[in-house]
Design a protein around this motif. Structure first.
Motif, short mmCIF file in Angstrom:
data_model
loop_
_atom_site.label_atom_id
_atom_site.label_comp_id
_atom_site.label_asym_id
_atom_site.label_seq_id
_atom_site.Cartn_x
_atom_site.Cartn_y
_atom_site.Cartn_z
N ALA A 386 0.81 -1.20 0.00
CA ALA A 386 0.00 0.00 0.00
C ALA A 386 0.85 1.26 0.00
CB ALA A 386 -0.92 0.01 1.22
N GLU A 387 2.16 1.16 0.18
CA GLU A 387 3.01 2.33 0.28
C GLU A 387 3.34 2.94 -1.07
OE1 GLU A 387 5.33 1.01 4.37
OE2 GLU A 387 6.38 1.04 2.46
N SER A 388 3.10 2.26 -2.16
CA SER A 388 3.38 2.79 -3.48
C SER A 388 2.32 2.30 -4.44
CB SER A 388 4.78 2.34 -3.94
OG SER A 388 4.87 0.95 -3.92
N ILE A 389 2.31 2.91 -5.61
CA ILE A 389 1.31 2.56 -6.61
C ILE A 389 1.52 1.12 -7.06
CG2 ILE A 389 0.42 3.12 -8.89
CD1 ILE A 389 1.29 5.98 -8.44
N GLN A 390 0.45 0.37 -7.09
CA GLN A 390 0.52 -1.04 -7.49
C GLN A 390 0.00 -1.17 -8.90
OE1 GLN A 390 -0.52 -4.04 -4.47
NE2 GLN A 390 -1.95 -4.88 -5.96
N SER A 391 0.80 -1.77 -9.76
CA SER A 391 0.46 -1.85 -11.17
C SER A 391 -0.37 -3.08 -11.51
CB SER A 391 1.74 -1.86 -12.02
OG SER A 391 2.55 -2.96 -11.67
N TYR A 392 -0.69 -3.90 -10.54
CA TYR A 392 -1.48 -5.11 -10.79
C TYR A 392 -2.60 -5.20 -9.77
CZ TYR A 392 1.86 -6.56 -7.22
OH TYR A 392 2.62 -6.60 -6.10
N LYS A 393 -3.62 -5.97 -10.11
CA LYS A 393 -4.79 -6.10 -9.23
C LYS A 393 -4.49 -7.03 -8.06
CE LYS A 393 -8.66 -7.03 -11.09
NZ LYS A 393 -9.70 -7.71 -11.90
N ASP A 394 -5.24 -6.84 -6.98
CA ASP A 394 -5.18 -7.78 -5.87
C ASP A 394 -5.78 -9.11 -6.29
OD1 ASP A 394 -3.93 -6.08 -4.12
OD2 ASP A 394 -5.79 -5.37 -3.18
N ILE A 395 -5.35 -10.15 -5.64
CA ILE A 395 -5.86 -11.49 -5.92
C ILE A 395 -7.23 -11.65 -5.26
CG2 ILE A 395 -5.51 -13.96 -5.51
CD1 ILE A 395 -2.52 -13.42 -5.59
N ASP A 396 -8.20 -12.06 -6.04
CA ASP A 396 -9.54 -12.34 -5.52
C ASP A 396 -9.83 -13.82 -5.75
OD1 ASP A 396 -12.08 -12.18 -4.53
OD2 ASP A 396 -12.94 -11.18 -6.28
N LEU A 397 -9.40 -14.63 -4.81
CA LEU A 397 -9.51 -16.08 -4.95
C LEU A 397 -10.95 -16.51 -4.66
CD1 LEU A 397 -7.45 -18.33 -5.60
CD2 LEU A 397 -7.28 -18.74 -3.14
N PRO A 398 -11.59 -17.22 -5.60
CA PRO A 398 -12.97 -17.68 -5.35
C PRO A 398 -13.04 -18.58 -4.13
CG PRO A 398 -12.38 -17.91 -7.67
CD PRO A 398 -11.12 -17.58 -6.94
N PRO A 399 -14.16 -18.57 -3.42
CA PRO A 399 -14.29 -19.41 -2.21
C PRO A 399 -14.42 -20.87 -2.58
CG PRO A 399 -16.37 -18.32 -2.70
CD PRO A 399 -15.36 -17.76 -3.67
N PRO A 400 -14.08 -21.76 -1.65
CA PRO A 400 -14.24 -23.20 -1.93
C PRO A 400 -15.70 -23.59 -2.01
CG PRO A 400 -13.56 -22.85 0.35
CD PRO A 400 -13.49 -21.51 -0.32
N VAL A 401 -15.98 -24.63 -2.76
CA VAL A 401 -17.34 -25.14 -2.91
C VAL A 401 -17.55 -26.24 -1.88
CG1 VAL A 401 -18.98 -26.25 -4.48
CG2 VAL A 401 -17.33 -24.58 -5.36
N ASP A 402 -18.64 -26.11 -1.10
CA ASP A 402 -18.89 -27.08 -0.04
C ASP A 402 -19.22 -28.46 -0.59
OD1 ASP A 402 -18.47 -25.14 1.86
OD2 ASP A 402 -20.57 -24.54 1.94
N GLU A 403 -20.17 -28.52 -1.50
CA GLU A 403 -20.57 -29.80 -2.08
C GLU A 403 -20.28 -29.76 -3.57
OE1 GLU A 403 -24.57 -30.70 -1.17
OE2 GLU A 403 -24.29 -30.68 1.01
N GLU A 404 -19.30 -30.52 -3.96
CA GLU A 404 -18.87 -30.50 -5.36
C GLU A 404 -18.94 -31.90 -5.93
OE1 GLU A 404 -15.04 -28.88 -7.96
OE2 GLU A 404 -15.10 -28.66 -5.79
N GLU A 405 -19.48 -32.02 -7.12
CA GLU A 405 -19.60 -33.32 -7.77
C GLU A 405 -18.25 -33.79 -8.27
OE1 GLU A 405 -21.99 -35.43 -11.50
OE2 GLU A 405 -22.34 -33.32 -10.96
N LEU A 406 -17.82 -34.95 -7.84
CA LEU A 406 -16.54 -35.51 -8.25
C LEU A 406 -16.73 -36.53 -9.36
CD1 LEU A 406 -14.87 -36.05 -4.75
CD2 LEU A 406 -14.56 -34.13 -6.32
N PRO A 407 -15.75 -36.70 -10.25
CA PRO A 407 -15.88 -37.68 -11.33
C PRO A 407 -15.91 -39.10 -10.77
CG PRO A 407 -13.66 -36.77 -11.27
CD PRO A 407 -14.48 -35.95 -10.31
N SER A 408 -16.49 -40.00 -11.54
CA SER A 408 -16.63 -41.39 -11.09
C SER A 408 -15.30 -42.13 -11.08
CB SER A 408 -17.62 -42.14 -11.99
OG SER A 408 -17.19 -42.09 -13.35
N GLU A 409 -14.34 -41.69 -11.88
CA GLU A 409 -13.03 -42.33 -11.92
C GLU A 409 -11.95 -41.27 -12.02
OE1 GLU A 409 -13.11 -43.18 -16.76
OE2 GLU A 409 -13.19 -44.82 -15.33
N PHE A 410 -10.73 -41.66 -11.67
CA PHE A 410 -9.64 -40.70 -11.69
C PHE A 410 -9.26 -40.37 -13.13
CE2 PHE A 410 -5.31 -39.20 -11.37
CZ PHE A 410 -5.36 -38.37 -10.25
#
Length: 445
Positions: A386-410
């Motif tokens: 924050a002490e100087s101008i930042q030329s790139y955006k902050d990271i906005d990491l999406p939240p984890p999904v509580d219930e996620e459908e997993l594939p039937s096989e690896f």
């Protein structure tokens, strides 16, 4: 008359012929004094200093060297390729590096696709770590006028989980390196088949060199800000707190002693295990073996295995590891200056700023161009983003999904092997050969 009194000898401690005895030395053919005290053990230097010595990257290069770099090394840019790549940053770091760490096997190691994933993961983690450390410092100062609520715990828990998952991205590539898996097989300290005698010295040189170069790459990728914070954190996660040579060099204790317990809990995580030095794991490896949280094990295959139906969170991480730099900004992925127009930076990838002359008018005003350099362009002091101008955006990491459908096989399909720019690697190998031949010629003359 002399003021010296013989009785003063009683106050002198540690005479040269105390605590020992005289004996005849056959080699010297004379009586010599031998001390009866145990030999004093001198404290050995830190491993990085003992192996590499002092490693300083050049702060600036003159016009002649700039022309040589532009002609012989720098990647040629067209309108379609006008963006900063990881290779551009590696070229700048290697060109400003001291010649003693320029070895062919170091050059080859830096130009592996697995190394690129490791460096990208490290940039992503350090960027988010600096971002959250600034946020947590602000939250701590606000506690003087605000009351902490249960919502505060939820927010900080999300920060903690994000940092732990980003450390896993670094750990998955780092564990392959130290175990000699995949592309790292021929760099293992016991050879490709792991049957040779351990090459301790070579391994130590490679590891310390890689750490030092990685810090420089991350620092440049993040706009040359917060060098001390980056150095301390990279050493901590790769070596653990006990062997953090950056802290010893700066004469500090624990870098987290001056912050609150909440800040420490978020920034360090809860997967550290206290053990003896001989059985101590680095924080990165501790993250892999952590049993206090549920790990989405698909993180370990991101960028390598083709997973169907990934969540937005995993897609963000996978994109940061494997997407071409030209597509990072299109997918709203922030990875330092990677993907930014390279025309916005000078030859050493320092951002160019434009300022309008105060004396100019709207019809014929002149725009003056100036490179944004501090009075000390490579000043390495602890600072926040924050002490100087930042030329790139902050990271906005999406939240984890509580219930996620997993594939039937690896999944069994992998992404095609991505080769870093072979032309750039060949240029650096030729430069290394010239440096080695020059040193050999000086040695024999």
């Amino acid at each position: 008359m002399s003021t010296y009194d013989d009785d003063d000898d009683d106050d002198i401690e540690g005479g040269i012929y105390e605590n020992g005895h005289w004996a005849w030395d056959d080699k010297q053919n004379e009586m010599v004094f031998r001390s009866d005290l145990p030999p004093r053990k001198e404290e050995p230097p830190q491993m990085a200093t003992a192996i590499l010595g002092s490693v300083e990257f050049r702060e600036d290069i003159d016009l002649v060297e700039q022309q040589r770099f532009r002609k012989r090394i720098q990647r040629k840019v067209t309108d379609d390729t006008d963006f900063v790549t990881l290779q551009d940053i590696k070229d700048v770091v290697l060109f400003t590096a001291p010649s003693k760490i320029m070895k062919p096997f170091v050059i080859n190691l830096l130009h592996l696709s697995a190394t690129d994933r490791l460096l990208r993961a490290l940039i992503l983690f350090c960027q988010y770590h600096l971002q959250i450390s600034t946020v947590m410092a602000t939250r701590t100062s606000e506690l003087e006028t605000k009351i902490r609520t249960p919502k505060s715990d939820e927010v900080e828990l999300r920060y903690l989980e994000n940092l732990e998952d980003l450390r896993l991205l670094v750990a998955k590539e780092y564990s392959n390196m130290i175990q000699g898996f995949g592309e790292f097989a021929k760099y293992h300290h016991m050879g490709h088949m792991k049957k040779l005698r351990s090459q301790i010295r070579r391994e130590g040189f490679m590891f310390e060199t890689f750490i030092r170069i990685s810090i420089q790459i991350v620092w440049i990728a993040l706009g040359r800000k917060s060098f001390s914070q980056i150095e301390l954190e990279v050493h901590r996660i790769f070596k653990s707190q006990v062997f953090n040579s950056a802290e010893h060099k700066l004469g500090k204790g624990d870098q987290f002693d001056e912050i609150t317990a909440n800040e420490r809990n978020v920034l360090v995580g809860h997967c550290l295990r206290k053990k003896y030095k001989v059985d101590l794991l680095s924080p990165l490896i501790n993250e892999i073996h952590c049993c206090r949280k549920n790990i989405d094990h698909r993180i370990y295959g991101l960028g390598i295995v083709k997973y169907p139906h990934l969540s937005p969170r995993l897609l963000y991480m996978e994109g940061a590891l494997s997407l071409p730099e030209s597509e990072l900004l299109k997918n709203d992925i922030s990875l330092g200056m990677l993907g930014s127009p390279r025309s916005n930076f000078d030859i050493l990838l320092r951002e160019i700023t434009y300022s309008v002359d105060d004396t100019s008018n709207t019809s014929g005003g002149k725009i003056s161009k100036s490179v944004s350099r501090a009075s000390k362009p490579m000043q390495r002091t602890k600072s926040s983003l924050a002490e100087s101008i930042q030329s790139y955006k902050d990271i906005d990491l999406p939240p984890p999904v509580d219930e996620e459908e997993l594939p039937s096989e690896f999944p069994t399909k992998s992404y095609p092997h991505r080769h870093p720019e072979e032309g750039q690697r060949q240029k650096w190998i030729l430069k290394c050969t010239r440096i080695l031949n020059k040193h050999r010629a000086q040695h024999f003359t």
